[in-house]
Every structure is written in C-alpha cells, then in structure tokens.
Design a protein around this motif. Structure first.
Motif, mmCIF file in Angstrom:
data_model
loop_
_atom_site.group_PDB
_atom_site.id
_atom_site.type_symbol
_atom_site.label_atom_id
_atom_site.label_comp_id
_atom_site.label_asym_id
_atom_site.label_seq_id
_atom_site.Cartn_x
_atom_site.Cartn_y
_atom_site.Cartn_z
ATOM 1 N N PHE A 197 0.646 -0.951 -0.038
ATOM 2 C CA PHE A 197 0.028 -0.309 -0.315
ATOM 3 C C PHE A 197 0.746 1.428 0.224
ATOM 4 O O PHE A 197 1.839 1.113 1.016
ATOM 5 N N TRP A 198 0.995 2.038 -1.113
ATOM 6 C CA TRP A 198 1.837 3.081 -0.759
ATOM 7 C C TRP A 198 0.438 4.701 -1.480
ATOM 8 O O TRP A 198 -0.186 4.496 -1.484
ATOM 9 N N GLU A 199 1.244 5.265 -0.339
ATOM 10 C CA GLU A 199 0.373 6.683 -1.088
ATOM 11 C C GLU A 199 1.981 7.898 -1.288
ATOM 12 O O GLU A 199 3.207 7.769 -0.630
ATOM 13 N N ILE A 200 1.702 8.178 -2.546
ATOM 14 C CA ILE A 200 2.281 8.888 -3.532
ATOM 15 C C ILE A 200 1.774 10.764 -3.527
ATOM 16 O O ILE A 200 1.139 10.568 -3.842
ATOM 17 N N THR A 258 -3.097 13.537 -3.710
ATOM 18 C CA THR A 258 -1.659 12.173 -3.505
ATOM 19 C C THR A 258 -2.399 11.294 -4.155
ATOM 20 O O THR A 258 -3.702 11.070 -4.099
ATOM 21 N N GLU A 259 -1.629 10.031 -4.999
ATOM 22 C CA GLU A 259 -1.676 9.061 -5.229
ATOM 23 C C GLU A 259 -2.191 7.772 -4.346
ATOM 24 O O GLU A 259 -1.186 7.276 -3.884
ATOM 25 N N ILE A 260 -3.039 7.186 -4.683
ATOM 26 C CA ILE A 260 -2.984 5.446 -3.846
ATOM 27 C C ILE A 260 -2.507 4.223 -5.002
ATOM 28 O O ILE A 260 -3.419 4.379 -5.842
ATOM 29 N N VAL A 261 -2.012 3.431 -4.125
ATOM 30 C CA VAL A 261 -1.232 2.334 -5.259
ATOM 31 C C VAL A 261 -1.642 1.508 -4.165
ATOM 32 O O VAL A 261 -0.632 1.037 -3.362
#
Length: 128
Positions: A51-54, A61-64
C-alpha cells in the motif's frame, strides 16, 4: 537513506532522481526508489500486499495497492533480506512516498502491517 523497523522487519529506502520525462505531451519528473526488507525476527514471513501513498506537491495524493511487489510475494526466513527497485513519475520536482506492506507469519498465518517510512522525492538541483 531512511529506515524503520516494525515487528522485527526492517525497511530501508534509497531514492534517485532520474530526470525529466515527457509522456503524452506532458512533463514529468522521474524518480526511482530502492527498498531493502530485512527479517530481523525469529519467524519466517511472507510479503503479501503493498500500500503506497504517493504525494506530489502539485497534484493529489495517489494511492497504489496490490499484491506483492514487482510481481513477487517474497518469503523471508530469519536473517534473510530482499531488495527491489521501482519508480514513479511526479508532476512536480518535489514529492514523498509512504506506506506499508502486509506480511504474513508463515507459521501462524497471522497478518500484520510493516510500515514503510516516509521518504522524499526531490530534484537534487533544489537541494543546492
């Protein structure tokens, strides 16, 4: 390099600025990050989910999130480590990333979060 230990799992992160890229007639700043996961616990664990917050200073903010990392769900015995690299594109020359992995204890099947420390993505020209 930034580091963090959660439940005996150490995450170390290094970053690299890769320059400007043009994609679909838009300018992006390209960054690579290099992650080392060290199992300093006495249990065998498997990384199952990421789980990433970019965070881009000029964008939302982009969630991956998804299964494993770079197509793998590595199993780490005690004292093992696993290293991989990936990257991202930002619309600005300043950003950050943070997140966590879901790890599974291979003996008990218990799942737990291992936190990835916040790390900066910055064009080195801005640091001078």
């Amino acid at each position: 390099m930034v580091e963090q230990i959660t439940k005996g799992i150490k995450i170390s992160v290094k970053t690299k600025y890769n320059g400007i890229k043009y994609l679909n007639h838009r300018l992006f700043y390209a960054f690579s990050y290099f992650i080392t996961i060290e199992n300093k616990s006495s249990e065998t664990v498997q990384l199952t989910t990421r789980f990433w917050e970019i965070i881009d200073s000029l964008n939302d903010t982009e969630i991956v999130e998804g299964e494993g990392v770079v197509g793998q769900t590595p199993i780490l015995q005690p004292n093992d480590n696993y290293t991989y690299s990936s990257g991202c594109y930002l619309e600005s020359s300043i950003g950050a990333m943070k997140g966590y992995y879901i790890m599974k204890d291979c003996n008990t099947l218990e799942e737990f979060k291992v936190f990835i420390p916040t790390f900066q993505l910055t064009n080195p020209v801005l640091s001078n």
